[in-house]
Write a protein that holds these residues in place. Sequence first.
Motif, PDB file in Angstrom:
ATOM      1  N   ILE A   1      -1.390  -0.995  -8.045  1.00 15.22           N
ATOM      2  CA  ILE A   1      -1.973  -1.864  -8.867  1.00 15.22           C
ATOM      3  C   ILE A   1      -2.778  -1.155  -9.958  1.00 15.22           C
ATOM      4  O   ILE A   1      -2.597  -1.524 -11.145  1.00 15.22           O
ATOM      5  N   ARG A   2      -3.401  -0.346  -9.659  1.00 12.71           N
ATOM      6  CA  ARG A   2      -4.334   0.575 -10.521  1.00 12.71           C
ATOM      7  C   ARG A   2      -3.477   1.327 -11.463  1.00 12.71           C
ATOM      8  O   ARG A   2      -3.856   1.207 -12.575  1.00 12.71           O
TER       9      ARG A   2
ATOM     10  N   GLU B   1      -2.371  -0.808   2.877  1.00 11.63           N
ATOM     11  CA  GLU B   1      -3.546  -1.383   1.769  1.00 11.63           C
ATOM     12  C   GLU B   1      -3.960  -0.358   0.787  1.00 11.63           C
ATOM     13  O   GLU B   1      -3.964  -0.785  -0.526  1.00 11.63           O
ATOM     14  N   GLU B   2      -4.054   0.746   0.927  1.00 15.92           N
ATOM     15  CA  GLU B   2      -4.701   1.976   0.242  1.00 15.92           C
ATOM     16  C   GLU B   2      -3.528   2.208  -0.765  1.00 15.92           C
ATOM     17  O   GLU B   2      -3.628   2.071  -1.974  1.00 15.92           O
ATOM     18  N   ASN B   3      -2.221   2.387  -0.563  1.00 16.60           N
ATOM     19  CA  ASN B   3      -1.233   2.408  -1.132  1.00 16.60           C
ATOM     20  C   ASN B   3      -0.970   1.195  -2.261  1.00 16.60           C
ATOM     21  O   ASN B   3      -0.463   1.321  -3.320  1.00 16.60           O
ATOM     22  N   ARG B   4      -1.047   0.019  -1.534  1.00 24.95           N
ATOM     23  CA  ARG B   4      -1.085  -1.145  -2.532  1.00 24.95           C
ATOM     24  C   ARG B   4      -2.171  -1.123  -3.667  1.00 24.95           C
ATOM     25  O   ARG B   4      -1.845  -1.501  -4.850  1.00 24.95           O
ATOM     26  N   LYS B   5      -3.316  -0.973  -3.489  1.00 22.02           N
ATOM     27  CA  LYS B   5      -4.381  -0.835  -4.171  1.00 22.02           C
ATOM     28  C   LYS B   5      -4.016   0.304  -5.309  1.00 22.02           C
ATOM     29  O   LYS B   5      -4.310   0.155  -6.599  1.00 22.02           O
ATOM     30  N   HIS B   6      -3.593   1.407  -4.950  1.00 25.21           N
ATOM     31  CA  HIS B   6      -3.186   2.589  -5.868  1.00 25.21           C
ATOM     32  C   HIS B   6      -1.997   2.003  -6.996  1.00 25.21           C
ATOM     33  O   HIS B   6      -1.943   2.343  -8.102  1.00 25.21           O
TER      34      HIS B   6
ATOM     35  N   CYS C   1      -4.750   9.439  -0.096  1.00 25.70           N
ATOM     36  CA  CYS C   1      -5.043   8.710  -1.259  1.00 25.70           C
ATOM     37  C   CYS C   1      -4.232   9.395  -2.074  1.00 25.70           C
ATOM     38  O   CYS C   1      -4.408  10.625  -2.265  1.00 25.70           O
TER      39      CYS C   1
ATOM     40  N   GLU D   1     -15.271   5.322   2.322  1.00 25.05           N
ATOM     41  CA  GLU D   1     -15.302   3.626   2.077  1.00 25.05           C
ATOM     42  C   GLU D   1     -16.032   3.269   3.707  1.00 25.05           C
ATOM     43  O   GLU D   1     -15.558   3.334   4.556  1.00 25.05           O
TER      44      GLU D   1
END
Length: 560
Positions: free
Chosen positions: A555-556, A548-553, A481, A527
């Motif tokens: 976006i944030r 998916e974790e990289n994508r969420k980061h 992360c 999680e």
Amino acid sequence: MFTRHHAVWPDDLPKHLSVPETSLFNNLEVSARRFPNKTAIIFYDTLITYTELLREVEAMAGYLRHLGVAKGDRVLLYMQNSPQFTIAYYAILRADAVVIPVNPMNHSAELEHYLHDTGAAVCLCGQELTGFISPLVGTAQLGHVIVATYSDYVRQPTDLALPAEVQAPAVTPDFAGAIAWSEALNAGHKAGPHTAGPDDLCVFPYSSGTTGAPKGCMHTHRSAMATIIHRVVWTNSTSESVILATLPYFHVTGMQGAMSGPIYNGGTAVIMTRWDRTVAAQLIERHKVTGWVNIATMAIDFLSDPDVERYDLSSLVSVGGGGAAMPKAVEEKLHRLTGLRYIEGYGLSETIAATHINPVPRPKPQCLGIPVFDVDSRVIDLTTGQELGPNEVGEIISRGPQLFQGYWNRPEETERAFIDLDGHRFFRTGDMGYYDEEGYFFLVDRVKRMINASGFKVWPSEVESLMYRHPAIQECCVISCPDPKRGETVKACVVLRNGQAGQVSEQDVIDWCKAEMAAYKAPVFVEFVESLPRSSTGKLMWRALQEEENRKHAIRAQEA
């Protein structure tokens, strides 16, 4: 030559094993001559003899030659586990051609890569998959698709629960270039002389590697023969062995251990098209299965069935595989039910199955095993390339008779995949690991999967192995992360055991990890998830979670 493991080498096995200098097809020919009326395949209670198997292989090989398949040509094999997969595989070899086994989960866009990469003009395909291959007829050189219907080989009544693909009746293929399986078999064409030898190309299992498009691993009959007989001898298999085939045949472990292994020694393969733990238990009991090659996640599911103790599993003499951590509690249940230890092994598409297997008399848990017959393995420093000693983590490198010839049409990638050491050419596995004082090898992680947390190297599989000790954790996957201070930090996606939801919190797991492992390794985030993504072979798809974790980061970061 690495010999540290010789002290724990099984007393009843030689350290060198001569590999037959013949083609794989010759194995079928010999077994059919020796055991003409013996059962080669059991498919949901339908028995197929060696004579029948050889006859259909010869007929299909004749039709492939009729279609213009010549020596060295590549032929796509795109279907699920079935008698037709075995027939197609050996027919391609009988025609002196090269098998291109394709994951049946692949769709049209992925199939295009295989067609352009191999130049295949012919594909043998399962009926349920024709919607993905039919639009590609005319793409590259593809001109013909031979369509197989699995239900054609369920010729005896059965009370077993059949997958939908096996229940489906035959549908006449009506797209351009389509040929029904029965039409090909009954055409009466002859294959002519079989000329392929040990050093001719045999099969290209495709390796996804760590980057880029899948690459064809070029194996000869000689290298493929090696891992077939290695497992047969290591597990003391004989012509009376009955092997349960639950791993997909397109994957090297299932292909070698559960299809070609039984054919080599005249044994029997009990084929399942799709995994079903209840049907697996019924087949073991009904057909007195002696050996089961699987992956740990499959064994975990099998042994977690509350009804598993109802079945007679006493015929089993060998259960093993790899692919994921085997929790101690599950391994102990296997031992209690069968008296057997789970025998883990290690191999790659580039080595067409195992280079390392645990010695049956002295296996170690969550261990790759020891180098098998004529395999030389070392561990090297990732930066300097210098050889390391016991308990020092580095990249595992190997050489042996099962090593591939290189990546098809990729000379530069082939060159990067090898390293010279002590005057020998070793394959760089891309796996980080170490060996202990006795010469047992252990996996730490893939080179590309390492997490760099404030300069500390964190290997996710090591953290996962520790987390499996938590009584509430059924499965877990550790990913990185992004962290503004540490660069990267550790996150764990966790599936809880039944009944644990609401009884344990994500913070409880974090606190437990902090108490059980070094601070830099302990997950900062946990999680809870319902399930973890897996490939068709059951391997954990950690990259999907990481992406998916990289994508969420990302976006944030944009929102901030």
